[in-house]
Design an enzyme around this catalytic site. Structure first.
Site, PDB file in Angstrom:
ATOM      1  N   ILE A  13      10.502   4.882  -5.197  1.00 31.56           N
ATOM      2  CA  ILE A  13      11.223   5.038  -3.927  1.00 31.56           C
ATOM      3  C   ILE A  13      12.732   5.057  -4.152  1.00 31.56           C
ATOM      4  CG2 ILE A  13      11.397   2.600  -3.231  1.00 31.56           C
ATOM      5  CD1 ILE A  13      10.528   5.665  -1.017  1.00 31.56           C
ATOM      6  N   SER A  35      17.944  -2.737 -13.396  1.00 36.06           N
ATOM      7  CA  SER A  35      16.528  -2.416 -13.551  1.00 36.06           C
ATOM      8  C   SER A  35      16.133  -2.627 -14.995  1.00 36.06           C
ATOM      9  CB  SER A  35      16.306  -0.938 -13.149  1.00 36.06           C
ATOM     10  OG  SER A  35      15.001  -0.724 -12.709  1.00 36.06           O
ATOM     11  N   ARG A  36      14.905  -3.100 -15.221  1.00 35.74           N
ATOM     12  CA  ARG A  36      14.478  -3.370 -16.587  1.00 35.74           C
ATOM     13  C   ARG A  36      14.347  -2.091 -17.391  1.00 35.74           C
ATOM     14  NH1 ARG A  36       9.026  -6.206 -15.161  1.00 35.74           N
ATOM     15  NH2 ARG A  36       8.947  -4.102 -14.282  1.00 35.74           N
ATOM     16  N   LYS A  89      10.870  -2.191   2.475  1.00 37.86           N
ATOM     17  CA  LYS A  89       9.759  -2.764   3.252  1.00 37.86           C
ATOM     18  C   LYS A  89       8.537  -2.893   2.353  1.00 37.86           C
ATOM     19  CE  LYS A  89       6.999   0.505   2.911  1.00 37.86           C
ATOM     20  NZ  LYS A  89       5.612   0.794   2.808  1.00 37.86           N
ATOM     21  N   ASP A 167       0.388  -1.443   2.787  1.00 36.88           N
ATOM     22  CA  ASP A 167       1.719  -1.016   2.330  1.00 36.88           C
ATOM     23  C   ASP A 167       2.168   0.193   3.155  1.00 36.88           C
ATOM     24  OD1 ASP A 167       3.864  -1.075  -0.085  1.00 36.88           O
ATOM     25  OD2 ASP A 167       3.328   0.976   0.443  1.00 36.88           O
TER      26      ASP A 167
HETATM   27  P1  NAP Z   1       7.420   1.126  -8.165  1.00 38.65           P
HETATM   28  O1  NAP Z   1       7.990   2.459  -8.535  1.00 38.65           O
HETATM   29  O2  NAP Z   1       6.101   0.766  -8.723  1.00 38.65           O
HETATM   30  O3  NAP Z   1       8.414  -0.056  -8.510  1.00 38.65           O
HETATM   31  C1  NAP Z   1       9.802   0.002  -8.302  1.00 38.65           C
HETATM   32  C2  NAP Z   1      10.535  -0.687  -9.440  1.00 38.65           C
HETATM   33  O4  NAP Z   1      10.425  -2.089  -9.295  1.00 38.65           O
HETATM   34  C3  NAP Z   1       9.947  -0.398 -10.801  1.00 38.65           C
HETATM   35  O5  NAP Z   1      10.398   0.838 -11.286  1.00 38.65           O
HETATM   36  C4  NAP Z   1      10.409  -1.576 -11.612  1.00 38.65           C
HETATM   37  O6  NAP Z   1      11.651  -1.281 -12.158  1.00 38.65           O
HETATM   38  C5  NAP Z   1      10.529  -2.678 -10.590  1.00 38.65           C
HETATM   39  N1  NAP Z   1       9.410  -3.595 -10.774  1.00 38.65           N
HETATM   40  C6  NAP Z   1       8.089  -3.334 -10.631  1.00 38.65           C
HETATM   41  N2  NAP Z   1       7.347  -4.411 -10.932  1.00 38.65           N
HETATM   42  C7  NAP Z   1       8.224  -5.378 -11.278  1.00 38.65           C
HETATM   43  C8  NAP Z   1       8.078  -6.704 -11.684  1.00 38.65           C
HETATM   44  N3  NAP Z   1       6.871  -7.282 -11.813  1.00 38.65           N
HETATM   45  N4  NAP Z   1       9.199  -7.402 -11.969  1.00 38.65           N
HETATM   46  C9  NAP Z   1      10.420  -6.854 -11.825  1.00 38.65           C
HETATM   47  N5  NAP Z   1      10.610  -5.574 -11.459  1.00 38.65           N
HETATM   48  C10 NAP Z   1       9.528  -4.854 -11.178  1.00 38.65           C
HETATM   49  O7  NAP Z   1       7.325   1.010  -6.587  1.00 38.65           O
HETATM   50  P2  NAP Z   1       7.843   1.959  -5.404  1.00 38.65           P
HETATM   51  O8  NAP Z   1       6.799   2.957  -5.056  1.00 38.65           O
HETATM   52  O9  NAP Z   1       9.209   2.448  -5.712  1.00 38.65           O
HETATM   53  O10 NAP Z   1       7.836   0.893  -4.207  1.00 38.65           O
HETATM   54  C11 NAP Z   1       8.769  -0.158  -4.183  1.00 38.65           C
HETATM   55  C12 NAP Z   1       8.890  -0.657  -2.749  1.00 38.65           C
HETATM   56  O11 NAP Z   1       9.261   0.467  -1.929  1.00 38.65           O
HETATM   57  C13 NAP Z   1       7.565  -1.200  -2.174  1.00 38.65           C
HETATM   58  O12 NAP Z   1       7.819  -2.337  -1.393  1.00 38.65           O
HETATM   59  C14 NAP Z   1       7.055  -0.048  -1.309  1.00 38.65           C
HETATM   60  O13 NAP Z   1       6.313  -0.508  -0.194  1.00 38.65           O
HETATM   61  C15 NAP Z   1       8.362   0.584  -0.846  1.00 38.65           C
HETATM   62  N6  NAP Z   1       8.186   2.001  -0.504  1.00 38.65           N
HETATM   63  C16 NAP Z   1       7.519   2.852  -1.350  1.00 38.65           C
HETATM   64  C17 NAP Z   1       7.301   4.169  -0.976  1.00 38.65           C
HETATM   65  C18 NAP Z   1       6.541   5.155  -1.865  1.00 38.65           C
HETATM   66  O14 NAP Z   1       6.265   6.277  -1.422  1.00 38.65           O
HETATM   67  N7  NAP Z   1       6.191   4.820  -3.101  1.00 38.65           N
HETATM   68  C19 NAP Z   1       7.778   4.628   0.258  1.00 38.65           C
HETATM   69  C20 NAP Z   1       8.515   3.756   1.065  1.00 38.65           C
HETATM   70  C21 NAP Z   1       8.706   2.447   0.665  1.00 38.65           C
HETATM   71  P3  NAP Z   1      12.014  -1.771 -13.657  1.00 38.65           P
HETATM   72  O15 NAP Z   1      10.747  -1.778 -14.461  1.00 38.65           O
HETATM   73  O16 NAP Z   1      12.983  -0.773 -14.147  1.00 38.65           O
HETATM   74  O17 NAP Z   1      12.571  -3.128 -13.486  1.00 38.65           O
END
Ligand code: NAP
Length: 303
Positions: A13, A35-36, A89, A167
């Site tokens: 996101i 970010s990691r 969110k 979610d």
């Molecule tokens: P994601 O790509 O799986 O995770 C986002 C980043 O968070 C990862 O790249 C990672 O960055 C970090 N992260 C993940 N697990 C972690 C952990 N255990 N400890 C520390 N850092 C961690 O997720 P996403 O789809 O972007 O979603 C993130 C948020 O945005 C959620 O709450 C979701 O509901 C919301 N969202 C998502 C979407 C969608 O379409 N995907 C749409 C709207 C809102 P690093 O490894 O670089 O630290």
């Protein structure tokens, strides 16, 4: 004048929405990332918040894009460091976490913004205005999409705290809690939980006031993100996640800058006025569904 902002949790996101929204904003300039593993081309990357702030003391605001479970500790550290904090969110893995962040932010005198991006969809403000003061006779919500398309390989959504189909479902609930002119509460729910996972992949929620909600994460093809509100004065329909508004089948002209640009605009207003915006009402319905819902074991889910 632009304000420097840090962006943390550079994943799906952040790349899809936050980076373009900040780049297109006249209020914000992306100063660094935390970010990691992730980074944004041309922007100083850090893996640690304290190091980022030591190198960029001008940064007073951070936007956190992690999944909810790992986000809380980072949010708490950011508030403790005196930063204004914008949360993706849902704003926490639990309601108590969000209450704690709200308390800490107030004590620190910083802004906390629990964003709900779907509330910024173009049709939502007009839908709220049209429904204000009207009698609602029923509501039907269908939020159907393909988990493999929207969360490819993201096992965290099916782990505890990931909330499963809630979610995306919380997007629908964030619109409902924004536009309905009356409160509703959950009466019953069925939660379809894959035998090898911890969170629901589909759910049916039955609320008071004849509000029926269907979430399904195994929908193939185009997503269905629809809300139909029946009133004695006609039916209001929000389609395309809130971007298209119809009254009795007739398209209504709606304008807006898009969800994420609008979130960053709102964050700028909050920071400039020293205010916070914390709303957990969509999460309350999610928590109620997890508390009250009947768990039905369904076929194992594999990517
Ligand atoms: P994601 O790509 O799986 O995770 C986002 C980043 O968070 C990862 O790249 C990672 O960055 C970090 N992260 C993940 N697990 C972690 C952990 N255990 N400890 C520390 N850092 C961690 O997720 P996403 O789809 O972007 O979603 C993130 C948020 O945005 C959620 O709450 C979701 O509901 C919301 N969202 C998502 C979407 C969608 O379409 N995907 C749409 C709207 C809102 P690093 O490894 O670089 O630290």
């Amino acid at each position: 004048m632009t304000m420097p902002i840090a962006l943390a949790g550079i994943g799906k996101i952040a790349r899809d929405q936050h980076v373009p929204a900040i780049a297109g904003s006249s209020r914000w300039a992306l100063a660094c990332t935390v970010s990691r593993n992730g980074a944004v081309e041309g922007v100083p990357p850090f893996t640690d918040l304290a190091e980022a702030l030591a190198a960029h003391p001008e940064v007073r605001t951070i936007s956190l894009c992690h999944p909810p479970v790992p986000r809380f500790g980072i949010a708490r550290a950011a508030v403790a460091a005196g930063l204004n904090v914008m949360l993706e969110k849902p704003p926490g893995a639990t309601l108590a976490e969000v209450a704690e962040l709200e308390r800490l932010a107030a004590a620190q005198g910083v802004t906390l913004y629990t964003t709900w991006h779907s509330r910024m969809a173009r049709g939502v403000p007009a839908a709220k205005a049209w429904l204000a003061g009207r009698e609602v006779t029923s509501v039907r919500v269908r939020w159907l999409e393909d988990i493999r398309h929207w969360h490819p390989g993201q096992d965290w959504v099916l782990e505890p705290g990931g909330m499963g189909v809630f979610d995306p479902g919380s997007n629908a609930l964030s619109i409902l809690t924004e536009i309905l002119p009356m409160p509703v509460h959950l009466r019953e729910a069925e939660l379809d939980v894959p035998a090898n996972r911890q969170t629901p992949i589909a759910a049916r929620l039955h609320f008071s006031e004849d509000v029926e909600v269907t979430f399904d994460w195994l929908e193939q093809g185009d997503p269905v993100w629809d809300i139909v509100v029946e009133t004695p004065a006609g039916a209001l329909t929000l389609e395309q996640g809130g971007d298209r508004l119809l009254i009795d089948g007739r398209d209504q002209a709606v304008a807006g800058q898009g969800e994420y640009p609008a979130l960053y605009e709102r964050m700028a207003e909050l920071v400039e006025t020293g205010a916070s915006e914390v709303d957990v009402s969509p999460m309350i319905h999610v928590a109620d569904a997890m508390t009250l819902g009947r768990r039905i074991e369904v076929a194992p889910f594999e990517w």
